[in-house]
Design a protein around this motif. Structure first.
Motif, PDB file in Angstrom:
ATOM      1  N   LYS A 166       0.827  -1.207   0.000  1.00 48.73           N
ATOM      2  CA  LYS A 166       0.000   0.000   0.000  1.00 48.73           C
ATOM      3  C   LYS A 166       0.863   1.260   0.000  1.00 48.73           C
ATOM      4  CE  LYS A 166      -4.141  -1.981   2.131  1.00 48.73           C
ATOM      5  NZ  LYS A 166      -5.134  -1.880   3.220  1.00 48.73           N
ATOM      6  N   ARG A 167       2.022   1.199   0.618  1.00 51.78           N
ATOM      7  CA  ARG A 167       2.907   2.363   0.633  1.00 51.78           C
ATOM      8  C   ARG A 167       3.388   2.695  -0.785  1.00 51.78           C
ATOM      9  NH1 ARG A 167       4.878   3.741   5.743  1.00 51.78           N
ATOM     10  NH2 ARG A 167       4.210   2.315   7.379  1.00 51.78           N
ATOM     11  N   LYS A 168       3.643   1.665  -1.565  1.00 54.66           N
ATOM     12  CA  LYS A 168       4.047   1.895  -2.951  1.00 54.66           C
ATOM     13  C   LYS A 168       2.905   2.532  -3.741  1.00 54.66           C
ATOM     14  CE  LYS A 168       7.373  -1.907  -3.192  1.00 54.66           C
ATOM     15  NZ  LYS A 168       7.711  -3.202  -3.833  1.00 54.66           N
ATOM     16  N   LEU A 169       1.684   2.058  -3.486  1.00 54.31           N
ATOM     17  CA  LEU A 169       0.523   2.639  -4.172  1.00 54.31           C
ATOM     18  C   LEU A 169       0.333   4.097  -3.761  1.00 54.31           C
ATOM     19  CD1 LEU A 169      -2.055  -0.295  -4.001  1.00 54.31           C
ATOM     20  CD2 LEU A 169      -0.633   0.406  -5.937  1.00 54.31           C
ATOM     21  N   LYS A 170       0.587   4.390  -2.507  1.00 58.88           N
ATOM     22  CA  LYS A 170       0.484   5.775  -2.042  1.00 58.88           C
ATOM     23  C   LYS A 170       1.524   6.645  -2.733  1.00 58.88           C
ATOM     24  CE  LYS A 170       0.619   8.639   2.127  1.00 58.88           C
ATOM     25  NZ  LYS A 170       0.847   8.656   3.604  1.00 58.88           N
ATOM     26  N   ALA A 171       2.736   6.105  -2.877  1.00 59.25           N
ATOM     27  CA  ALA A 171       3.801   6.848  -3.558  1.00 59.25           C
ATOM     28  C   ALA A 171       3.453   7.107  -5.017  1.00 59.25           C
ATOM     29  CB  ALA A 171       5.121   6.091  -3.456  1.00 59.25           C
ATOM     30  N   PRO A 195      13.482 -16.358  16.375  1.00 57.32           N
ATOM     31  CA  PRO A 195      12.243 -15.617  16.030  1.00 57.32           C
ATOM     32  C   PRO A 195      12.454 -14.111  16.084  1.00 57.32           C
ATOM     33  CG  PRO A 195      12.130 -16.405  18.302  1.00 57.32           C
ATOM     34  CD  PRO A 195      13.427 -16.949  17.720  1.00 57.32           C
ATOM     35  N   ILE A 196      13.175 -13.576  15.116  1.00 53.91           N
ATOM     36  CA  ILE A 196      13.537 -12.158  15.136  1.00 53.91           C
ATOM     37  C   ILE A 196      12.309 -11.250  15.081  1.00 53.91           C
ATOM     38  CG2 ILE A 196      13.873 -12.201  12.638  1.00 53.91           C
ATOM     39  CD1 ILE A 196      15.663  -9.924  15.193  1.00 53.91           C
ATOM     40  N   MET A 197      11.287 -11.666  14.320  1.00 55.96           N
ATOM     41  CA  MET A 197      10.106 -10.822  14.176  1.00 55.96           C
ATOM     42  C   MET A 197       9.245 -10.784  15.435  1.00 55.96           C
ATOM     43  SD  MET A 197      10.447  -9.342  11.393  1.00 55.96           S
ATOM     44  CE  MET A 197      11.384  -9.475   9.862  1.00 55.96           C
ATOM     45  N   THR A 246      10.827  -3.804   9.422  1.00 53.28           N
ATOM     46  CA  THR A 246      11.951  -3.357   8.590  1.00 53.28           C
ATOM     47  C   THR A 246      13.178  -3.083   9.446  1.00 53.28           C
ATOM     48  OG1 THR A 246      10.417  -2.351   7.006  1.00 53.28           O
ATOM     49  CG2 THR A 246      12.717  -1.634   6.921  1.00 53.28           C
ATOM     50  N   ALA A 247      12.955  -2.438  10.620  1.00 50.48           N
ATOM     51  CA  ALA A 247      14.067  -2.148  11.531  1.00 50.48           C
ATOM     52  C   ALA A 247      14.697  -3.440  12.044  1.00 50.48           C
ATOM     53  CB  ALA A 247      13.565  -1.295  12.699  1.00 50.48           C
ATOM     54  N   LYS A 248      13.873  -4.455  12.298  1.00 51.12           N
ATOM     55  CA  LYS A 248      14.408  -5.745  12.753  1.00 51.12           C
ATOM     56  C   LYS A 248      15.256  -6.403  11.667  1.00 51.12           C
ATOM     57  CE  LYS A 248      10.532  -6.574  15.905  1.00 51.12           C
ATOM     58  NZ  LYS A 248       9.345  -7.399  16.208  1.00 51.12           N
ATOM     59  N   ALA A 249      14.790  -6.309  10.418  1.00 49.61           N
ATOM     60  CA  ALA A 249      15.565  -6.883   9.315  1.00 49.61           C
ATOM     61  C   ALA A 249      16.893  -6.148   9.138  1.00 49.61           C
ATOM     62  CB  ALA A 249      14.747  -6.819   8.024  1.00 49.61           C
ATOM     63  N   LEU A 250      16.860  -4.820   9.247  1.00 48.12           N
ATOM     64  CA  LEU A 250      18.093  -4.030   9.137  1.00 48.12           C
ATOM     65  C   LEU A 250      19.048  -4.353  10.280  1.00 48.12           C
ATOM     66  CD1 LEU A 250      16.640  -0.557   8.067  1.00 48.12           C
ATOM     67  CD2 LEU A 250      17.914  -2.160   6.644  1.00 48.12           C
ATOM     68  N   ASN A 251      18.485  -4.624  11.454  1.00 48.34           N
ATOM     69  CA  ASN A 251      19.316  -4.986  12.600  1.00 48.34           C
ATOM     70  C   ASN A 251      20.063  -6.288  12.342  1.00 48.34           C
ATOM     71  OD1 ASN A 251      20.251  -4.664  15.343  1.00 48.34           O
ATOM     72  ND2 ASN A 251      18.859  -6.297  15.906  1.00 48.34           N
ATOM     73  N   LYS A 287       3.795  -1.310  12.262  1.00 44.86           N
ATOM     74  CA  LYS A 287       4.275  -2.686  12.237  1.00 44.86           C
ATOM     75  C   LYS A 287       5.266  -2.918  11.106  1.00 44.86           C
ATOM     76  CE  LYS A 287       2.724  -7.489  12.073  1.00 44.86           C
ATOM     77  NZ  LYS A 287       1.558  -8.398  11.983  1.00 44.86           N
ATOM     78  N   VAL A 288       4.993  -2.336   9.942  1.00 42.92           N
ATOM     79  CA  VAL A 288       5.878  -2.512   8.796  1.00 42.92           C
ATOM     80  C   VAL A 288       7.250  -1.905   9.079  1.00 42.92           C
ATOM     81  CG1 VAL A 288       6.254  -1.943   6.370  1.00 42.92           C
ATOM     82  CG2 VAL A 288       3.972  -2.597   7.159  1.00 42.92           C
ATOM     83  N   LEU A 289       7.264  -0.702   9.667  1.00 44.75           N
ATOM     84  CA  LEU A 289       8.535  -0.048   9.993  1.00 44.75           C
ATOM     85  C   LEU A 289       9.290  -0.827  11.064  1.00 44.75           C
ATOM     86  CD1 LEU A 289       7.500   3.722  10.016  1.00 44.75           C
ATOM     87  CD2 LEU A 289       8.773   2.506   8.256  1.00 44.75           C
ATOM     88  N   ASN A 290       8.556  -1.355  12.047  1.00 44.87           N
ATOM     89  CA  ASN A 290       9.212  -2.146  13.087  1.00 44.87           C
ATOM     90  C   ASN A 290       9.861  -3.399  12.511  1.00 44.87           C
ATOM     91  OD1 ASN A 290       8.532  -0.376  15.149  1.00 44.87           O
ATOM     92  ND2 ASN A 290       6.646  -1.441  15.669  1.00 44.87           N
TER      93      ASN A 290
END
Length: 245
Positions: free
Chosen positions: A3-8, A183-185, A201-206, A196-199
């Protein structure tokens, strides 16, 4: 993220998209082609716009083939790829909107031209043959394909260098993952970004950051061992020594 891509992309109903509603998805496909992708002429889009036609699914599959979509899985994956294509098309149509402008009055320094003898430098990385080659490699390695074929190629390169190098092929067990996945997520990051999406993403970047630290520590250890091999076992020339007067 979908949905964020559609918003963009300025899709009017980006918040209301229901991935389980076939009619909404069909309308989204039509909008993407009409407003962003524009692969077909206006006349050729007529069958695609007829979303209530019983043969629309066949029309859609032909459309995906025409825009060179490499995915043959679910319609949601194909639609995700199509949205990514629209984002890339949007950037290519308005590059000046996203590029940083250089300060006026500055000129680039003259750099001597060097003629390369490397055959890789003469490749056309945007040719259809090159894209098809990347798709074939990704399919062979079972790697998900990104809308940007160069990103897919980068993923293939990382996989080959880490999993198919000479040392790994001699001892495959060194890269075989065993045990229970962490269980990183489900873990807490110590902060909440309110989304939730940003959280996630931050876990994946970590995780990626931790992997970089491990690689750095490995390089440091290898450097220490190399220095110790030199300093801990010095070579001496006893003939140059002198005892007495």
């Amino acid at each position: 993220m979908f949905k964020r891509k559609l918003k963009a992309l300025d899709y009017e109903h980006w918040e209301e998209v229901n991935c389980k509603d076939d009619e909404q998805l069909k309308k989204l496909v039509v909008w993407l082609e009409d407003e962003k992708v524009r692969h077909y002429t206006v006349e050729d889009r007529i069958p695609l716009r007829d979303i209530h036609n019983g043969t629309w699914d066949e029309v859609f599959q032909k459309y995906l083939k025409d825009v060179e979509c490499p995915l043959t899985t679910s319609i949601l994956d194909q639609l995700e790829w199509l949205v990514g294509l629209a984002v890339r098309q949007e950037f290519e149509d308005k590059p000046e909107k996203y590029q940083i402008k250089k300060e006026t009055g500055t000129t680039d320094a003259e750099v001597p031209t060097v003629k390369s003898t490397n055959p890789l430098d003469t490749l056309d990385f945007n040719s259809n043959e090159f894209k098809e080659g990347v798709q074939s490699i990704a399919k062979l390695l079972n790697i998900a394909q990104h809308p940007n074929h160069l990103t897919t190629l980068e993923a293939c390169s990382k996989y080959v260098t880490s999993r198919l190098n000479a040392e790994t092929l001699k001892n495959p067990r060194t890269v075989v993952i065993t045990g229970t996945p962490f269980p990183i997520m489900e873990t807490e990051m110590g902060f909440d970004m309110g989304d939730k999406v940003l959280n996630n993403t931050a876990k994946a970047l970590n995780l990626l950051y931790i992997q970089d630290l491990r690689d750095l520590q490995t390089s440091i250890n290898e450097a220490i061992v190399a220095v110790q091999n030199i300093t801990a076992n010095p070579k001496t020339d006893t003939k140059a020594g002198k005892v007495g007067v």
